[in-house]
Design a protein around this motif. Sequence first.
Motif, PDB file in Angstrom:
ATOM      1  N   MET A 137       0.839  -1.185   0.000  1.00 28.52           N
ATOM      2  CA  MET A 137       0.000   0.000   0.000  1.00 28.52           C
ATOM      3  C   MET A 137       0.883   1.247   0.000  1.00 28.52           C
ATOM      4  O   MET A 137       1.934   1.261   0.620  1.00 28.52           O
ATOM      5  N   LYS A 138       0.383   2.245  -0.632  1.00 29.13           N
ATOM      6  CA  LYS A 138       1.100   3.510  -0.679  1.00 29.13           C
ATOM      7  C   LYS A 138       0.724   4.351   0.525  1.00 29.13           C
ATOM      8  O   LYS A 138      -0.297   4.130   1.181  1.00 29.13           O
ATOM      9  N   LYS A 139       1.554   5.348   0.814  1.00 32.85           N
ATOM     10  CA  LYS A 139       1.293   6.233   1.954  1.00 32.85           C
ATOM     11  C   LYS A 139      -0.056   6.938   1.824  1.00 32.85           C
ATOM     12  O   LYS A 139      -0.761   7.133   2.804  1.00 32.85           O
ATOM     13  N   ARG A 140      -0.397   7.314   0.627  1.00 35.11           N
ATOM     14  CA  ARG A 140      -1.663   8.013   0.393  1.00 35.11           C
ATOM     15  C   ARG A 140      -2.866   7.124   0.750  1.00 35.11           C
ATOM     16  O   ARG A 140      -3.821   7.569   1.362  1.00 35.11           O
ATOM     17  N   GLU A 141      -2.795   5.838   0.381  1.00 33.58           N
ATOM     18  CA  GLU A 141      -3.882   4.906   0.693  1.00 33.58           C
ATOM     19  C   GLU A 141      -3.995   4.682   2.204  1.00 33.58           C
ATOM     20  O   GLU A 141      -5.099   4.636   2.752  1.00 33.58           O
ATOM     21  N   ILE A 142      -2.873   4.544   2.864  1.00 34.90           N
ATOM     22  CA  ILE A 142      -2.874   4.358   4.321  1.00 34.90           C
ATOM     23  C   ILE A 142      -3.444   5.606   5.003  1.00 34.90           C
ATOM     24  O   ILE A 142      -4.255   5.509   5.928  1.00 34.90           O
ATOM     25  N   ILE A 171      -7.240   5.585   4.620  1.00 32.96           N
ATOM     26  CA  ILE A 171      -7.864   4.610   5.517  1.00 32.96           C
ATOM     27  C   ILE A 171      -7.884   5.137   6.949  1.00 32.96           C
ATOM     28  O   ILE A 171      -8.903   5.068   7.636  1.00 32.96           O
TER      29      ILE A 171
END
Length: 122
Positions: free
Chosen positions: A1-6, A9
């Motif tokens: 997962m990318k930082k943006r997705e984390i 969430i």
Amino acid sequence: MKKREIGLIVGILVVAAGLYGFQLLRAPRAGAHWQVRVSVDGEEYALAELSQPQRIEVRQPDGKENIVVVDGQGVYMESANCENQQCVHQGVVSPENIADRYLGGSIVCLPNRVLVELEAEQ
């Protein structure tokens, strides 16, 4: 997962936790005075005390009818002459289950434009 997705969430979880906490703060306290408000097409039709068992017959000029029952413990839609009967199947709203219901303290008959609300008097 990318930082943006984390980050997305985590942001969603923070907002959900905040909304849940806000709902808990707004929940009526034990011993609250409860009333039932019945509205037709946005206009108040009847106001009743939860502690006073009664049947409220909602009869509209165009023939639409609903029977609301206040039984001292909760409120429910006993009958309606709408086709889908979803309001009847919504069951009893009581102070004990109001926080767990999808519609909270409300019972809605959309075809007949009837709204029943169980609310703690402020």
